[in-house]
Write an enzyme that holds these catalytic residues in place. Sequence first.
Site, PDB file in Angstrom:
ATOM      1  N   ASN A  47       0.850  -1.193   0.000  1.00  0.00           N
ATOM      2  CA  ASN A  47       0.000   0.000   0.000  1.00  0.00           C
ATOM      3  C   ASN A  47       0.885   1.242   0.000  1.00  0.00           C
ATOM      4  OD1 ASN A  47       0.591  -0.851   2.681  1.00  0.00           O
ATOM      5  ND2 ASN A  47      -1.150   0.234   3.534  1.00  0.00           N
ATOM      6  N   GLU A  49       0.353   5.120   0.595  1.00  0.00           N
ATOM      7  CA  GLU A  49      -0.601   6.128   1.055  1.00  0.00           C
ATOM      8  C   GLU A  49      -0.208   7.523   0.579  1.00  0.00           C
ATOM      9  OE1 GLU A  49      -1.029   5.467   5.297  1.00  0.00           O
ATOM     10  OE2 GLU A  49      -2.227   3.669   4.901  1.00  0.00           O
ATOM     11  N   ASN A  50      -1.129   8.445   0.782  1.00  0.00           N
ATOM     12  CA  ASN A  50      -0.906   9.809   0.340  1.00  0.00           C
ATOM     13  C   ASN A  50      -1.515  10.768   1.355  1.00  0.00           C
ATOM     14  OD1 ASN A  50      -1.729  12.361  -1.421  1.00  0.00           O
ATOM     15  ND2 ASN A  50      -0.102  11.267  -2.477  1.00  0.00           N
ATOM     16  N   GLU A  60      -2.897  -4.631  -3.164  1.00  0.00           N
ATOM     17  CA  GLU A  60      -3.362  -5.533  -4.221  1.00  0.00           C
ATOM     18  C   GLU A  60      -3.289  -4.848  -5.584  1.00  0.00           C
ATOM     19  OE1 GLU A  60      -4.731  -4.862  -1.343  1.00  0.00           O
ATOM     20  OE2 GLU A  60      -5.948  -6.505  -0.575  1.00  0.00           O
ATOM     21  N   CYS A  93     -10.228  -4.878  -0.366  1.00  0.00           N
ATOM     22  CA  CYS A  93     -11.360  -3.940  -0.346  1.00  0.00           C
ATOM     23  C   CYS A  93     -12.178  -4.097  -1.629  1.00  0.00           C
ATOM     24  CB  CYS A  93     -10.864  -2.504  -0.172  1.00  0.00           C
ATOM     25  SG  CYS A  93     -10.233  -1.754  -1.687  1.00  0.00           S
ATOM     26  N   CYS A  96     -10.475  -3.004  -4.893  1.00  0.00           N
ATOM     27  CA  CYS A  96      -9.450  -3.961  -5.338  1.00  0.00           C
ATOM     28  C   CYS A  96     -10.081  -5.218  -5.918  1.00  0.00           C
ATOM     29  CB  CYS A  96      -8.525  -4.337  -4.180  1.00  0.00           C
ATOM     30  SG  CYS A  96      -7.344  -3.044  -3.793  1.00  0.00           S
TER      31      CYS A  96
HETATM   32  N1  THU Z   1      -5.211  -1.659   2.456  1.00  0.00           N
HETATM   33  C1  THU Z   1      -4.601  -2.443   1.521  1.00  0.00           C
HETATM   34  O1  THU Z   1      -3.540  -2.092   0.996  1.00  0.00           O
HETATM   35  N2  THU Z   1      -5.194  -3.606   1.173  1.00  0.00           N
HETATM   36  C2  THU Z   1      -6.282  -4.126   1.802  1.00  0.00           C
HETATM   37  O2  THU Z   1      -6.718  -5.226   1.465  1.00  0.00           O
HETATM   38  C3  THU Z   1      -6.940  -3.379   2.878  1.00  0.00           C
HETATM   39  C4  THU Z   1      -6.491  -1.970   3.038  1.00  0.00           C
HETATM   40  C5  THU Z   1      -4.530  -0.440   2.910  1.00  0.00           C
HETATM   41  C6  THU Z   1      -5.129   0.867   2.500  1.00  0.00           C
HETATM   42  C7  THU Z   1      -4.588   1.778   3.582  1.00  0.00           C
HETATM   43  O3  THU Z   1      -3.266   2.200   3.220  1.00  0.00           O
HETATM   44  C8  THU Z   1      -4.475   0.907   4.809  1.00  0.00           C
HETATM   45  O4  THU Z   1      -4.500  -0.431   4.321  1.00  0.00           O
HETATM   46  C9  THU Z   1      -5.571   1.102   5.818  1.00  0.00           C
HETATM   47  O5  THU Z   1      -6.806   0.980   5.245  1.00  0.00           O
END
Ligand code: THU
Length: 139
Positions: A47, A49-50, A60, A93, A96
């Site tokens: 992941n 983030e920003n 994913e 999610c 995804c």
């Molecule tokens: N996140 C993922 O990368 N994949 C998932 O399956 C669930 C959520 C990330 C998004 C965000 O950076 C952090 O988890 C919290 O939601």
Amino acid sequence: MSISAQQAQVLLNAAQAAAENAYAPYSDFPVGAALLTGSGAILSGVNVENASFGLTLCAERTALVKAISEGHREFQAMAVWASRRAHGSVTPCGACRQVMAEFLSPETPVVMTDESNGKLRILTMKDLLPEAFGSVLQR
Ligand code: THU
């Protein structure tokens, strides 16, 4: 298509190793994902983030975009690993799932950790997103 328990564990380990590179300063929730390609290669993603939270990329989608942009089109399995418990298993999610359904067949296994016992949990793409939307312009 199915994979062996050993392949599933190797793929989950790759997702876990990838999570080391997660960029998650806002949620402190590092996630790693790994794809097993048709030819047996493993590609991972994290992941990203920003500061503008809605622009965050999940692990994913990062893994899939990396793989597709490197020319991979066939996938045997995907694994997702999170550093800590969300609500039960960490599952992809909704956004995804739709992106995954573009490239993973309905029978493709998705490996996760079952937080109740630390063991593997494997669902198919179809389990995760039944009745997925598909374009009328099928490939
Ligand atoms: N996140 C993922 O990368 N994949 C998932 O399956 C669930 C959520 C990330 C998004 C965000 O950076 C952090 O988890 C919290 O939601």
